[in-house]
Design an enzyme around this catalytic site. Structure first.
Site, short mmCIF file in Angstrom:
data_model
loop_
_atom_site.label_atom_id
_atom_site.label_comp_id
_atom_site.label_asym_id
_atom_site.label_seq_id
_atom_site.Cartn_x
_atom_site.Cartn_y
_atom_site.Cartn_z
N CYS A 1 0.81 -1.21 0.00
CA CYS A 1 0.00 0.00 0.00
C CYS A 1 0.85 1.27 0.00
CB CYS A 1 -0.95 0.00 1.20
SG CYS A 1 -0.09 0.01 2.78
N HIS B 1 -0.97 11.31 16.14
CA HIS B 1 -1.60 10.53 15.09
C HIS B 1 -0.56 9.66 14.41
CE1 HIS B 1 -4.22 9.66 11.62
NE2 HIS B 1 -3.16 9.88 10.88
N HIS C 1 -3.99 4.54 10.38
CA HIS C 1 -5.31 3.95 10.50
C HIS C 1 -5.22 2.43 10.58
CE1 HIS C 1 -6.53 7.95 9.01
NE2 HIS C 1 -7.59 7.73 9.74
N ASP D 1 -7.91 -5.68 6.56
CA ASP D 1 -7.47 -6.49 5.43
C ASP D 1 -6.04 -7.00 5.61
OD1 ASP D 1 -6.08 -4.15 5.17
OD2 ASP D 1 -6.89 -3.59 3.22
N ARG E 1 -4.52 -4.73 9.79
CA ARG E 1 -3.44 -3.99 9.15
C ARG E 1 -3.35 -2.60 9.76
NH1 ARG E 1 -3.24 -0.51 4.34
NH2 ARG E 1 -5.38 -1.13 3.87
N CYS F 1 -1.86 0.63 9.35
CA CYS F 1 -1.28 1.37 8.23
C CYS F 1 -0.73 2.68 8.80
CB CYS F 1 -2.38 1.60 7.19
SG CYS F 1 -1.82 2.45 5.74
#
Ligand SMILES: [Zn+2]
Length: 132
Positions: free
Chosen positions: A66, A103, A106, A110, A119, A121
């Site tokens: 990704c 932060h 996310h 998947d 996951r 990410c």
């Protein structure tokens, strides 16, 4: 005790680079395939760029294709805070550092099925890699 949750915006502007500030304090996302760590698979640990807390290990990092560093788990319990995020007209789960509230990225469903299907990410910008 050093309360990382109540630092001022000035503190973060001084501590973080402008890019880190945008991602960690304003929840921006770095463009895919541009971060420092999406293709890093050396052994080591990933620490929060905001407070230095160890968040992820290379043991749970995998190539999700990704363009962001992807992990199927954190390094221990209680390191991450998950929050509902309904920005941009979609429902996502935001991942924050539970120590400083920065932060990170996310959480998606998947991930690799044999590892629990999660996951994480995560923006490279939010992490500092420490090679073993
Ligand atoms: Zn942190």
């Amino acid at each position: 005790m050093d309360d990382m949750q109540n630092k001022s915006e000035e503190y973060w502007k001084e501590k973080l680079t402008p890019k880190q500030y945008k991602v960690m304090r304003l929840s921006a996302t770095e463009p895919p395939f541009t971060g420092e760590y999406y293709a890093t698979f050396d052994n080591g640990v990933y620490k929060c760029a905001g407070c230095g807390e160890t968040l992820f290990s290379s043991d749970t990092k995998y190539d999700a294709g990704c363009g962001w560093p992807s992990f199927w788990n954190a390094i221990g319990d209680g390191k991450l805070e998950l929050k509902d995020d309904n920005s941009f007209g979609m429902h996502r789960i935001e991942v924050l550092c539970s120590k400083c509230g920065g932060h990170l990225g996310h959480l998606f469903d998947d991930g690799p099925g044999d590892k629990g299907g999660k996951r994480y990410c995560i923006n490279s910008t939010s992490l500092n890699f420490e090679k073993k």
